[in-house]
Design a protein around this motif. Sequence first.
Motif, short mmCIF file in Angstrom:
data_model
loop_
_atom_site.label_atom_id
_atom_site.label_comp_id
_atom_site.label_asym_id
_atom_site.label_seq_id
_atom_site.Cartn_x
_atom_site.Cartn_y
_atom_site.Cartn_z
N PRO A 382 0.83 -1.21 0.00
CA PRO A 382 0.00 0.00 0.00
C PRO A 382 0.87 1.25 0.00
CG PRO A 382 0.11 -0.91 2.21
CD PRO A 382 0.82 -1.90 1.31
N LEU A 383 0.32 2.34 -0.51
CA LEU A 383 0.98 3.64 -0.43
C LEU A 383 -0.11 4.68 -0.22
CD1 LEU A 383 3.59 5.25 -0.52
CD2 LEU A 383 3.33 5.44 -3.00
N GLU A 384 -0.28 5.10 1.02
CA GLU A 384 -1.33 6.02 1.38
C GLU A 384 -0.83 7.46 1.29
OE1 GLU A 384 -3.46 3.15 4.76
OE2 GLU A 384 -2.53 5.06 5.32
N PRO A 385 -1.72 8.42 0.98
CA PRO A 385 -1.33 9.82 1.10
C PRO A 385 -0.85 10.11 2.52
CG PRO A 385 -3.39 9.63 -0.10
CD PRO A 385 -3.08 8.26 0.42
N GLY A 386 0.34 10.68 2.62
CA GLY A 386 0.93 10.91 3.94
C GLY A 386 1.81 9.78 4.42
N GLY A 387 1.93 8.71 3.63
CA GLY A 387 2.79 7.58 3.99
C GLY A 387 4.05 7.56 3.15
N LEU A 388 4.88 6.55 3.35
CA LEU A 388 6.14 6.40 2.61
C LEU A 388 6.42 4.92 2.36
CD1 LEU A 388 8.81 8.80 4.23
CD2 LEU A 388 8.02 8.85 1.87
N SER A 389 7.15 4.66 1.30
CA SER A 389 7.69 3.32 1.09
C SER A 389 9.19 3.43 0.81
CB SER A 389 6.99 2.60 -0.06
OG SER A 389 7.30 3.20 -1.29
N TYR A 390 9.92 2.40 1.18
CA TYR A 390 11.39 2.41 1.09
C TYR A 390 11.84 1.09 0.47
CZ TYR A 390 16.10 1.52 3.03
OH TYR A 390 17.42 1.18 3.19
N GLU A 391 12.45 1.17 -0.71
CA GLU A 391 13.02 0.00 -1.37
C GLU A 391 14.53 0.19 -1.44
OE1 GLU A 391 11.44 -2.60 -2.11
OE2 GLU A 391 9.33 -2.08 -2.44
N PRO A 392 15.31 -0.61 -0.70
CA PRO A 392 16.77 -0.40 -0.67
C PRO A 392 17.43 -0.76 -1.99
CG PRO A 392 16.15 -2.35 0.57
CD PRO A 392 14.87 -1.70 0.16
N ALA A 393 18.59 -0.17 -2.21
CA ALA A 393 19.33 -0.37 -3.46
C ALA A 393 19.65 -1.84 -3.68
CB ALA A 393 20.63 0.44 -3.42
N LEU A 394 19.51 -2.27 -4.94
CA LEU A 394 19.90 -3.58 -5.44
C LEU A 394 19.02 -4.72 -4.97
CD1 LEU A 394 23.78 -3.19 -5.19
CD2 LEU A 394 22.35 -2.96 -7.23
#
Length: 514
Positions: A382-394
Amino acid sequence: MPTSIVPSSLPGGTARGHYATIPSPQDPYHYQVGFNNRFASEALPGTLPLGRNTPQRCKYDLFSEQLNGTAFISSRATLQHAWFYRIRPSVVHRPLMKLEKYADLEGNFSSANPKVEYAPFGNVWNDFSLPEESAKVDFVQGLKTVCGHGEATSREGLAIHVYLANTSMTNKAFCNNDGDMMIVPQQGRLDIQTEFGRMMVRPGEIAVIQAGIRFRVSLPDGPIRGYIQEIFGSHYELPELGPIGSNGMALPRDFETPVASFDIDISSWQIVYKLAGQLYTCTQDHTPFDVVAWHGNYAPYKYCLERFINSATVDREQSDPSIYCVLLAKSKVPGVNLTEFLVFTEKWAVTNDTFRPPYYHRNVNTEIMGMVYGEWYGTSHPLEPGGLSYEPALMPHGESIEKWREATTAKLEAQRVSKDSIAFMFHIHPHVAVTEYALKRCPNMYVAPVDMWDNIQGGFLDHLERIDEDLKAAGLPALGLESSLKTNGKHVKGEGEEETTTNGVKIAVENGPK
């Protein structure tokens, strides 16, 4: 009460005949337009000296003061600075004092810092909670660091923060000496008063306030929430257009810079400075916003993301996400950007015979995504307004198997995507560390199901008969595994030396020209 003096005789206080924007119900201020221009603005006519920066005596006995954003010996193309003509110089303040450490604020992302963690797993945060009504929290008090890279004093790296506030800054200003801040509002407008003038910034716009500039934030709509990308030692630039040519992406004329305005106020003020992630404070008996005129190119600005001009593939294949880049900041390595700010706005998808969603990939860059408004079309989390997602390199990421099936079987027609939505990405080249606050003190962290990828089963083995036919047609030996795979658990070793296991059957294939 302070008395605010704003230009009135000419639109935006600009020289006669120059263009300035027109105020609107959402934004009552005038702006000069252009990116990295050398602007000149005066709230009182004739206060900018001509042919010099430091006359022996300025008009009205104003003080001349320079603010540098680059070294004196920088090339002319990269030099950034501004000259102020103000009622009192900035040195007029009481001694600085160190404030108690803010537990949720970080400026050091060394792997030796126990309050940050470099880890190869992704994270998702639902919308960050606004402060309780009983707690009065202003913009500075509501800063919380989520992740970052490098260290502020080395002038290499960056930090990603969220801000959560419910009260205006009254007789209080903030000055960030660590780096330039890109502010991305998600809820509520920010009425930002700077030494250069005023900006009203709403969700759907961004603002950039460079290091060393004092500003304060008022809340005309009540509580606010949003994102900040802070860069150490670099400045934001427009990306090169390359084969796109002269037009497209973010147009320079759509960037808006304040016009000079000043207050006459001799009440007590607090100035809060940030250095190496630590806060310091001092007081003074007058407003810091007393700049009557200024000129230069080291000035804050804002940009409306809805004006971004999308360029994309119109026949087949996907374009790289760099075509969605609004601004970037360069690193010290030639050809490598420290970060790129990408925006995903409403556009047409028209490609034929193309997998249209983001393909499965492992990116050398860290991807940090946020949602301003609308709905995110991705399905892996999910990606809500006001939220964040983090996908690390590689590390690998991509869409769900359901989205894959839909995208690989649907009849492709022209469709409008990201309708009534704005999402963005901080596309960061180095590895990024996540803070203790984000990992341990955020109740809004989304916990992904442990089996979310278990239902992805390749369809390759459903085509063994056709594969054998194609191999024979190419003069190559057939795999001959179709009958073997029908008996689950039976072990078969084909040609070659390495073995893999599929549905309990060991298969090894080393096929090629004989």
